[in-house]
Write an enzyme that holds these catalytic residues in place. Structure first.
Site, PDB file in Angstrom:
ATOM      1  N   CYS A  10      53.761  42.945  59.936  1.00  0.00           N
ATOM      2  CA  CYS A  10      53.937  43.173  61.369  1.00  0.00           C
ATOM      3  C   CYS A  10      52.800  42.530  62.141  1.00  0.00           C
ATOM      4  CB  CYS A  10      53.926  44.669  61.682  1.00  0.00           C
ATOM      5  SG  CYS A  10      55.250  45.570  60.890  1.00  0.00           S
ATOM      6  N   GLY A  36      56.741  39.000  61.818  1.00  0.00           N
ATOM      7  CA  GLY A  36      57.880  39.907  61.775  1.00  0.00           C
ATOM      8  C   GLY A  36      59.010  39.405  62.640  1.00  0.00           C
ATOM      9  N   ASN A 111      50.447  47.912  62.178  1.00  0.00           N
ATOM     10  CA  ASN A 111      50.643  46.918  61.124  1.00  0.00           C
ATOM     11  C   ASN A 111      50.015  47.496  59.863  1.00  0.00           C
ATOM     12  OD1 ASN A 111      49.110  43.662  60.412  1.00  0.00           O
ATOM     13  ND2 ASN A 111      50.843  44.657  59.463  1.00  0.00           N
ATOM     14  N   GLY A 112      50.836  47.704  58.842  1.00  0.00           N
ATOM     15  CA  GLY A 112      50.312  48.246  57.594  1.00  0.00           C
ATOM     16  C   GLY A 112      51.298  49.208  56.972  1.00  0.00           C
ATOM     17  N   TYR A 251      49.535  33.021  52.524  1.00  0.00           N
ATOM     18  CA  TYR A 251      50.872  32.839  53.072  1.00  0.00           C
ATOM     19  C   TYR A 251      51.095  33.384  54.492  1.00  0.00           C
ATOM     20  CZ  TYR A 251      55.887  33.376  53.664  1.00  0.00           C
ATOM     21  OH  TYR A 251      57.143  33.334  54.165  1.00  0.00           O
TER      22      TYR A 251
END
Ligand code: SF4
Length: 466
Positions: A10, A36, A111-112, A251
């Protein structure tokens, strides 16, 4: 980047006290789209404490238009782009989450992945909480509401003290914007400054787009409280071993971002240099699997003095809405996203640089198109070690059984994807490429050494059970 078998996590953004808070958040979400593609949203709290919010399924341009943006008014905003790691891909799980409590309004973008969310949710339900979504992030809101503390940042800190796992968050109240990174620092979060307003963003590429100056990163375990009075730093959590996600470099993050104290582009180039140093082979050209393999391929070519060529072209107009065609059409689907350039490849011995192999099926399909384009030999080089273990910290890798490196040896993978040779960076070589702070990274998906206690039931199926 449009991943085929690696899902992303995210992206979050927040800004306090800016005339154009909504417009800037909208722009910032564009630059974080790669984090995302499933859903996105913006929440605004105006100076009177009134919350307005819009979320939707799809890409930023699918979800927002002029009318929607004009309906969101206020000088304080947070935004979120999402790919599910817990919770289904449905609208009610789209973030930011908002709550209007009789004492305060608050909105949260996360985010996580909270590794003990299942237990926390059950405990909260036993105490009477009713959950609206299947997202782990909602647990934080319930804990925050239950806190008896007065200030919103103290409520948040108390809530997060119960949470394990990874979180980089932007939290907005009537008069404060709070940024927090978990004590391990798994996910990135940075602070910027634009027109006398502070901003928070997952990556610096969002600051670049809106013309904000980079101030610094939020530190692992740090809470930054932004208000009219300025910015205040709190370190409320016990110190932990810093474990930043190395896969962000390999990535996920955008190459024009700087995270964890280094340029993503530079790290990727150094990964390619390291590959060329330790996994060299004679060949005519070096190509990449675009886009994330491009920068390491440039590094490999520089170090090996073998020319870099663009051997495959990515179609950037194929997004998440692409519908898998019938079996008869399936062979075409790989080429819709990546098409080989026959004139570059025909009759050549080729080194193919790729960031990683997850299931192996996508890589195998790509190799097949290269063979059909007439390459003579394919030597594949991977910029990380084999991925053998699942991630519990926000990256949606498949189960351990589906990870090809967990099931097959490297020669067997080479045979499966039909390449003439296959070599990966070792853990040591990968960390050499990262360079400074090499001991401050999580490498659990490669070696199974998890920095935190892993709670067994962290899957979305359990979070969703009713
Ligand atoms: S397990 Fe892998 S993907 Fe997950 S946080 Fe650690 S390094 Fe990143």
């Amino acid at each position: 980047m449009y991943p085929l078998d690696k899902k992303e996590n995210c992206g979050v953004f927040g800004i306090l006290g800016h005339e154009n808070a909504v417009g800037l958040t909208y722009l910032a979400l564009y630059s974080l789209q790669h984090r995302g593609e499933e859903s996105c949203g913006i929440a605004v709290i105006n100076d009177e404490g009134k919350i307005s919010q819009h979320t939707g399924m799809g890409l930023v341009p699918d979800v927002f238009n002029k009318d929607v943006l004009e309906s969101l008014s206020g000088r304080n905003a947070i935004g979120h782009v999402r790919y599910s790691t817990t919770g289904s891909s449905i609208l009610k799980n789209a973030q930011p989450f908002v709550i209007s409590h009789h004492k305060f309004s608050v909105s949260i973008a996360h985010n996580g992945n909270l590794t003990n969310a299942v237990k926390l949710k059950r405990d909260l339900e036993t105490k009477g909480s009713i959950f609206q979504t299947t997202m782990d992030s909602e647990v934080v809101l319930h804990l925050l509401v239950r806190s008896k503390k007065k200030e919103i940042e103290d409520r948040l800190i108390e809530a997060l003290k119960d949470c394990d796992g990874s979180y980089s968050m932007a939290v907005l109240s009537e008069d404060k914007l709070i940024g927090v990174r978990d004590p391990y620092g798994f996910r990135p979060l940075c602070i910027g400054y634009k027109d006398k307003s502070y901003v928070l963003a997952s990556e610096t590429c969002a600051l670049d787009l809106i013309g904000a100056d980079f101030i610094r990163e939020v530190l692992p375990g740090e809470v930054v409280v932004i208000s009219k009075e300025g910015i205040r730093s709190i370190r409320p959590f016990p110190k932990r071993c810093t474990s930043q996600c190395i896969f962000e470099y390999i990535y996920f993050a955008r190459p024009d971002s700087s995270i964890f104290g280094d340029s993503v582009y530079d790290v990727r180039e150094r990964l390619g240099i390291e590959l060329a140093k330790h996994h060299s082979i004679k060949a005519d050209i070096v190509i990449s699997i675009p886009d994330s393999g491009n920068y390491a391929a440039v590094g490999y070519a520089k170090e090996s003095c073998i020319p870099f060529e663009f051997g495959m072209i990515r179609n950037h107009y194929v997004g998440r809405t692409f519908i898998q065609p019938s079996q008869a059409m399936r062979s075409h689907s790989v080429k819709i996203k990546l098409n080989p350039i026959k004139s570059v490849l025909r009759g050549k011995n080729v080194i193919v640089v790729e960031d990683s192999i997850v299931r192996g099926t996508t890589t195998g399909s790509r190799i097949k198109t290269l063979i059909e384009a007439g390459v003579k030999k394919i030597h594949m080089r991977i910029t990380c070690p084999p991925i053998k273990f699942p991630c519990f910290y926000g990256i949606d890798f498949p189960s351990r059984k589906e990870l090809i490196a967990n099931e097959l040896s490297i020669p067997e993978i080479a045979e499966f994807i039909k390449v003439d040779s296959l070599e990966y960076l070792t853990l040591e070589e990968m960390l050499n490429a990262v360079g400074k702070n090499r001991d401050k990274f999580c490498t659990a998906c490669f070696n199974g050494v998890y920095p935190t206690k892993v709670h067994k039931k962290t899957s979305k199926s359990v979070l969703e059970e009713k």
